[in-house]
Design a protein around this motif. Structure first.
Motif, short mmCIF file in Angstrom:
data_model
loop_
_atom_site.label_atom_id
_atom_site.label_comp_id
_atom_site.label_asym_id
_atom_site.label_seq_id
_atom_site.Cartn_x
_atom_site.Cartn_y
_atom_site.Cartn_z
N TYR A 511 0.82 -1.21 0.00
CA TYR A 511 0.00 0.00 0.00
C TYR A 511 0.86 1.26 0.00
N PHE A 512 1.93 1.22 0.78
CA PHE A 512 2.77 2.41 0.95
C PHE A 512 4.21 2.01 0.63
N PRO A 513 4.63 2.23 -0.62
CA PRO A 513 5.93 1.70 -1.06
C PRO A 513 7.13 2.18 -0.23
N GLY A 514 7.03 3.36 0.37
CA GLY A 514 8.18 3.86 1.12
C GLY A 514 8.33 3.28 2.53
N THR A 515 7.49 2.35 2.89
CA THR A 515 7.48 1.81 4.26
C THR A 515 8.86 1.32 4.72
N GLY A 516 9.20 1.64 5.95
CA GLY A 516 10.48 1.20 6.51
C GLY A 516 10.26 0.17 7.61
N LEU A 517 11.34 -0.50 7.96
CA LEU A 517 11.27 -1.53 9.00
C LEU A 517 12.42 -1.36 9.98
N CYS A 518 12.12 -1.50 11.23
CA CYS A 518 13.12 -1.30 12.26
C CYS A 518 12.86 -2.28 13.39
N HIS A 519 13.81 -3.14 13.69
CA HIS A 519 13.60 -4.06 14.80
C HIS A 519 14.90 -4.37 15.53
N GLY A 520 14.76 -5.01 16.65
CA GLY A 520 15.89 -5.22 17.54
C GLY A 520 16.96 -6.15 17.00
N GLN A 521 16.61 -6.96 15.99
CA GLN A 521 17.62 -7.87 15.46
C GLN A 521 18.48 -7.21 14.39
N MET A 522 18.10 -6.00 13.97
CA MET A 522 18.96 -5.26 13.05
C MET A 522 20.09 -4.66 13.88
N ASP A 523 21.24 -4.44 13.24
CA ASP A 523 22.27 -3.84 14.08
C ASP A 523 22.01 -2.35 14.24
#
Ligand code: ADP
Ligand code: MG
Length: 688
Positions: A511-523
């Protein structure tokens, strides 16, 4: 005397008969320690009755029953047509009602024919299940005893909170050993009356007869809880007295400039009364001869940063330096972006130092700190790296204080000569408790929001309606609104019915192509990068799907919508923190609590509290009333003490009693107080 019993208390559990190093290591995991004392402070959570029943007929599915049964026949188990069938021992109770005992493990039938011969009677205790045909089954009984040994089955079994690789039998065996040894030695120790009473209460809770023996306000737990509270409160009182007794420990600093009036002039807004009162309290601390130790508690958005800034500006009037410590790089940069322009107007040198600074630019910054030119330094714990020196560090400000441990605080203090300490916390604690929880700190409360804030509209909707929600927010996203979308877990597989951030991210991207993702397993670097892109008003990243890593402090004024999935799984305080990420700008903001299909009526009630109020103190109070503090998500990080016997909700009156007693410092009681502090490991500046 009482001290002598500590030899025994401090014994490593591996030396208790039948334990050994492997089991001791497992106990260590569960108890948070491996001494006899650690075991004694770990108490059962409930009692499982195992009194012998006459017949199975009146028992309910799922009950734990103990019953006398006669063995009637044996049926061999094994693998038949690829299906594992259990070994079955068919029995009957006194009234000939059938009960079948089942074993799924690989012991041969011969083992059981020998152990449970046909015609013999056994006392059997275990969980009762009725199969689909109504047959009574006990799978893997907890106890099987010949009638003469019925006494070996505990009539009132204490059930301990356990962990991997530890059975209830391990717990009861160690407990029995410990109390046996104690009984043998008690006379030799010549214990005080109080210690004997204390041990007696401990024994009762380790051998409870009914759940009343374990009730927070029952005789035994209440007594132990009072001891525990008194131990903590007396340590706090001693520390406080010691701090205030060390006169003239705060360096005398003379203001030879006036920055603060100018600061008030250039402030783009009027301070709230609560902000002004807090600033006054801080300035009064600056006039004392002992270093400040103050905690500012204020809800998200209550304007704590400006209060801290006022303190730093005042400090600069004497030429002394201040540091503002933020928990993350991103937050440090945000503070810097806000504070630097004000410092420029005041003619104060302000700088930022984080782990990202390297090489020559970093060296420049360090030189400026050492020379005393930099008056206000903002950053992460990089500010306290070994090679960072200050000319005269007068004030340490810790933002979102629970992220910094005691060790770090000590390291910071060591960078200056008795610097003042100011901690900022957005974790509201019910007023009735804050003194007892934060102990030695003086507390200022900012209980007022800047004028003109538009209240956040909070609503709760079932997850089934998520598509309608997406349709509703689409036009807002098109208009540039930023949306936080919080999910509890990352891995889809961890808990099946919980929507994972990863899959929600994939979904929303459609729906929203610019969506970002952020979670604790990323450095951390990746995470900071995503956060920065989201903060940037010009970026196309309008929706940020994340886990709770965004909980603390981040300021995105253009964020107007906060969606929280499986909201019922969060504590109220955590939800309130998350919601505080929106509603910071001039536009109407929304918080949408999505709840799962399995939400309980209580879960809904808790979400209603959030829909009804935005007052963090009211929410904290409700949180406390609705479930015990120990269960709250994020409790450990929030700096609340983890008690053994104390229940924040049930023991409020005891808190006050213990506090009063500790403040009155009756020296007659000092020996006992010292013993209690040893039992509960409450350190004081004086050592014991
Ligand atoms: P927090 O207490 O959560 O740290 P901040 O200090 O970040 O809150 O303040 C939130 C926002 O409110 C900031 O944008 C800040 O500039 C603004 N603000 C602070 N005090 C006032 C005030 N008295 N009037 C209006 N806006 C204020
Ligand atoms: Mg803040």
């Amino acid at each position: 005397m009482d001290k002598e019993i500590f030899d025994f208390f401090n014994t490593d559990l591996q030396f208790i008969h039948g334990v050994g190093p492997v089991l001791a290591a497992k106990f260590n995991e569960v108890l948070g320690g491996r001494r006899v004392l650690d075991f004694l402070l770990h108490i059962p959570s409930y009692v499982r009755p195992r009194e012998i029943l006459d017949s199975v007929v009146n028992a309910q599915n799922g009950d734990t029953i103990t019953i006398s049964l006669q063995i009637k026949s044996h049926k061999r188990g094994g693998i038949f047509h690829g299906r594992r069938t259990p070994t079955q021992i068919v029995c009957a109770d006194k009234f000939a009602a059938p009960v079948t005992i089942q074993f799924f493990n690989t012991k041969f039938l011969d083992y059981w024919t020998e152990k449970l011969p046909i015609g013999s009677w056994r006392i059997i205790s275990g969980k009762l299940d009725f199969n689909s045909r109504g047959g009574a089954i006990i799978n893997h009984p907890d106890f099987i005893e010949v009638p003469e040994n019925a006494y070996k089955i505990p009539k009132h079994q204490a059930i301990y909170p356990s962990g991997e690789g530890l059975t209830q039998k391990n717990f009861s065996a160690v407990r029995d050993q410990i109390f046996n040894i104690m009984h043998e030695r008690i006379a030799a120790y010549k214990l005080s009356e109080r210690m004997l009473e204390f041990l007696d209460a401990l024994e009762h809770v380790h051998y409870p007869e009914t759940n009343d023996d374990l009730a927070p306000n029952g005789t035994y737990i209440a007594k132990l809880a009072y001891g525990e509270l008194f131990a903590h409160q007396s340590a706090i009182a001693i520390n406080r007295r010691a701090r205030l007794a060390h006169k003239n420990t705060r360096p005398v600093r003379v203001s030879n400039k006036n920055f603060i009036d100018k600061f008030y002039e250039i402030l783009p807004f009027e301070l709230t009364n609560a902000q002004q009162r807090t600033i006054d309290e801080i300035f009064a601390d600056f006039k004392r001869d002992v270093p400040m130790m103050r905690l500012v508690q204020g809800d998200v958005g209550s304007g704590k940063t400006m209060v801290a800034m006022a303190a730093a500006v005042k400090m600069a009037e004497s030429g002394a330096q201040s540091v503002l410590l933020a928990p993350t790089d991103t937050l440090a940069q945000q503070h810097f972006a806000k504070i630097k322009p004000m410092c420029d107007k005041l003619g104060l040198v302000c700088d930022v130092l984080t782990g990202r600074d390297k090489g020559a630019p970093r060296r420049e910054k360090l030189i400026s700190l050492k020379s005393g030119r930099t008056k206000i330094a903002i950053g992460t714990h990089a500010l306290f790296s070994e090679d960072v020196e200050y000319k005269d560090l007068g004030l340490v400000i810790i933002d979102e204080q629970h992220r910094f441990g005691v060790d770090q605080r000590t390291a910071m203090r060591a960078k200056g000569n008795n610097p003042d300490m100011l901690a900022l916390s957005a974790t509201p604690i019910p007023r009735t408790l804050s003194m007892t929880v934060y102990g030695d700190m003086d507390i200022s409360i900012i209980n007022e929001k800047p004028a003109g804030r538009i209240p956040i509209k909070t609503s709760k909707i079932p997850i089934a309606r998520v598509n309608a929600l997406i349709e509703r927010i689409a036009p807002q996203v098109a208009n540039g609104a930023k949306i936080f979308w919080v999910c509890p877990l990352v891995e889809e597989s961890e808990i099946s019915d919980m929507t994972a951030a990863q899959s929600r991210y994939e979904e929303l991207k459609k729906y929203f192509p610019g969506t970002g993702l952020c979670h604790g397993q990323m450095d951390k670097k990746q995470r900071d990068k995503v956060m920065e892109e989201f903060v940037d008003t010009n970026s196309q990243m309008r929706v940020l799907v994340s886990t709770t890593v965004i909980e603390v402090g981040i300021d995105v004024p253009s964020a107007t919508i906060m969606v929280i999935e499986n909201a019922e799984r969060f504590g109220l305080a955590a939800l309130h923190q998350l919601r505080g990420r929106v509603g910071r700008g001039s536009k109407q903001s929304y918080c949408i609590l999505l709840y799962g299909n399995n939400v309980s009526p209580d879960g809904i009630k808790r979400l209603d509290v959030l829909c009804e109020t935005e007052d963090g103190f009211v929410i904290a109070e409700q949180d406390l009333m609705m479930r015990g503090v120990g269960e709250l998500l994020g409790t450990r990080q929030s700096g609340w003490i983890q008690y053994h016997f104390v229940n924040y909700r049930e023991h409020r009156d005891l808190f006050k009693l213990a506090q009063t007693a500790a403040m009155n410092n009756n020296s007659e009681d000092e020996d006992w107080a010292k013993t209690l502090r040893m039992i509960f490991n409450c350190s004081t500046v004086a050592g014991a």
